[in-house]
Write a protein that holds these residues in place. Structure first.
Motif, short mmCIF file in Angstrom:
data_model
loop_
_atom_site.label_atom_id
_atom_site.label_comp_id
_atom_site.label_asym_id
_atom_site.label_seq_id
_atom_site.Cartn_x
_atom_site.Cartn_y
_atom_site.Cartn_z
N GLY A 162 0.81 -1.22 0.00
CA GLY A 162 0.00 0.00 0.00
C GLY A 162 0.84 1.26 0.00
N GLU A 163 1.90 1.26 0.79
CA GLU A 163 2.75 2.45 0.84
C GLU A 163 3.45 2.70 -0.49
N ILE A 164 3.94 1.64 -1.12
CA ILE A 164 4.63 1.79 -2.40
C ILE A 164 3.68 2.34 -3.46
N VAL A 165 2.51 1.71 -3.57
CA VAL A 165 1.54 2.17 -4.58
C VAL A 165 1.05 3.57 -4.26
N VAL A 169 1.38 6.68 -6.85
CA VAL A 169 0.18 7.37 -7.34
C VAL A 169 0.20 8.85 -6.93
N GLY A 170 0.56 9.12 -5.67
CA GLY A 170 0.63 10.51 -5.22
C GLY A 170 1.64 11.31 -6.02
N LEU A 381 -3.37 3.86 -1.41
CA LEU A 381 -2.84 3.06 -0.31
C LEU A 381 -3.90 2.08 0.22
N VAL A 382 -5.11 2.62 0.44
CA VAL A 382 -6.20 1.81 1.00
C VAL A 382 -6.67 0.77 -0.01
N ALA A 383 -6.82 1.18 -1.27
CA ALA A 383 -7.27 0.23 -2.30
C ALA A 383 -6.28 -0.92 -2.46
N ILE A 401 -9.05 -0.93 6.31
CA ILE A 401 -9.18 0.03 7.42
C ILE A 401 -7.86 0.18 8.16
N ILE A 402 -7.10 -0.91 8.30
CA ILE A 402 -5.75 -0.80 8.86
C ILE A 402 -4.89 0.06 7.95
N SER A 403 -5.05 -0.09 6.64
CA SER A 403 -4.30 0.75 5.70
C SER A 403 -4.65 2.22 5.87
N CYS A 404 -5.90 2.51 6.20
CA CYS A 404 -6.29 3.90 6.49
C CYS A 404 -5.45 4.46 7.64
#
Length: 454
Positions: A162-165, A169-170, A381-383, A401-404
């Motif tokens: 999630g952090e990498i993607v 994207v950001g 990140l969440v997706a 939700i943990i990714s949030c």
């Protein structure tokens, strides 16, 4: 004579019925008309007493008065958010309980005595950490051992992906808007994933001040709003995920990361069963267990620098795995967890909004470009957490939700995000995502900045 006696008896019975009826009506009001968890008559009484103290210009900051004050304002803001159309089901209660007080402070709508007393109480008592330690210990003690082990072993992979993607994207969105790459990454994306204020924004500002030769206050002023906007975005997404789980129940474990393969008669993390043996002394022991484990975490922080909530989390997991406490004490911890979840969350969020949430900083950062980068980063990140979690056999909504929480405002952000998502039992994993993930991001990024870009 008999007729007279019968008439008197009927009159007496009628009066008794009327008296009983009036009493029952009052009890009905006390039991059913509530603001949050507070019966309406008690809520109104609290408002009157607080108003009287404010008129006299002295609202004590001791725990007795603050319990009533934080409960009154916290549940009022939370109830307002819950009753908003559409967004009320998307986490608006947690948002309102945090950001309405912040706005009221900024615009002078909250009495100065309330602001001063709340800020003094919050900063002098560290009440947030009592809340977090009781939530963490209670939720860990509620989990099945196998589910706990598998959850901790698997959660890191969705977090990393999630952090990498999210970063990619950001960066892509920011570059498409014509923003500077350095500005996008180090002053927008990294603060979002830095782990909040105390463990993220402040260490980042110190590092930037040393490496970029700028004032720490200036650096913090640029970082802090991004942390807040990232957390706000995560709260909204978490509320949406909760509604998605209600519509598609097969996508969620309602607070469990892993599918539960235990017998159906065993309690789950999201619905613990309490036996009649859970008395007051057992509940008190559950509180003491949480406090002592946090003290162990504080000792670990002094010795090796590990954040106290994370150290406490690891010790609690170890105790759970080796059956270090009795089933009765486990039940006591679960009751404590349930009490803090239902009764303390909104008062805590109100205190956070008043004491440490600067509304003006949020307004200054509220530009279209910043907002687009932040929303795209957190959403990606969440997706990614959702998709990866589903691929590796975890409940995707709970993983998301943990990714949030990876983009939350530290411990306060975790509380708001999990409240919006109705997944407070995920607090142990949220602390890992926020504190360990944030610490790694800050350390690696400052190392790269110092050795390769300066």
């Amino acid at each position: 004579m008999s007729t007279t006696d019968d008439a008197m008896t009927m009159t007496s019975e009628t009066l008794t019925i009327k008296k009983t009826s009036l009493k029952e009506k009052w009890w009905h009001i006390m039991d059913t008309w509530k603001v949050g968890i507070i019966p309406l008559p008690l809520f109104l009484l609290a408002g009157v007493l607080i108003a009287i103290d404010c008129l006299y210009g002295s609202l004590p900051s001791d725990i007795v008065v603050m319990v009533a004050t934080l409960a009154f304002f916290g549940f009022a803001c939370g109830e307002f958010g819950k009753r908003l159309p559409i967004v009320g089901k998307l986490g608006a209660a947690a948002i309102c309980a945090t950001f309405i007080p912040s706005a009221m402070v900024y615009y002078g709508l909250l009495p100065d005595t309330v602001v001063e007393s709340t800020t003094r109480f919050y900063k002098s008592t560290n009440i947030l950490y009592l809340y977090i330690c009781c939530i963490i210990v209670g939720s860990i003690m509620s989990m099945n051992r196998d589910t706990l082990i598998q959850g901790f072993m698997r959660i890191f992979f969705p977090m990393l992906c999630g952090e990498i993607v999210g970063m990619l994207v950001g960066m892509g969105v920011g570059l498409s808007l014509g923003m500077e790459p350095f500005q996008i990454f180090f002053f927008i994306i990294l603060p979002i994933m830095a782990g909040g204020v105390g463990e993220g924004a402040i260490p980042l500002s110190i590092g930037y001040a040393a490496l970029l030769h700028m004032e720490q206050g200036v650096a913090l002023g640029r970082i802090l709003p991004m942390v807040m906007l990232g957390s706000l975005t995560a709260i909204i997404i978490s509320g949406c995920l909760n509604q998605l789980g209600k519509r598609f129940p097969h996508l969620t474990g309602e607070g469990q990361l892993m599918p539960d393969r235990r017998n159906v008669d065993q309690p789950t993390a999201s619905a613990p069963l309490f036996s009649a043996k859970t008395d007051v002394t057992t509940i008190a022991a559950g509180v003491l267990l949480a406090v002592l484990l946090y003290m162990i975490g504080m000792l670990g922080h002094k010795l090796i620098g590990l954040p106290a909530p994370v150290g406490m989390l690891f010790v609690a997991v170890l105790i759970k795995l080796v059956h270090g406490v009795s089933p009765r004490l486990l039940e006591g911890s679960q009751v404590v967890y349930k009490f803090f979840q239902t009764s303390v969350t909104y008062p805590i969020l109100f205190a956070v909004g008043v004491a440490i949430t600067p509304w003006q900083e949020l307004l200054h950062a509220f530009t279209l470009n910043n907002l687009l980068v932040i929303v795209s980063t957190v959403s990606a990140l969440v997706a990614t957490g959702f998709v990866v979690g589903k691929k590796i056999g975890m409940h995707p909504i709970d993983v998301a939700i943990i990714s949030c929480c990876q983009s939350g405002q530290g411990g306060t952000g975790d509380v708001a995000i999990l409240t919006a998502g109705n997944r407070m039992s995920l607090m142990p994993f949220a602390q890992i995502a926020t504190r360990i993930g944030g610490a790694i991001n800050v350390s690696v990024s400052l190392l790269v900045l110092g050795n390769f870009l300066i």
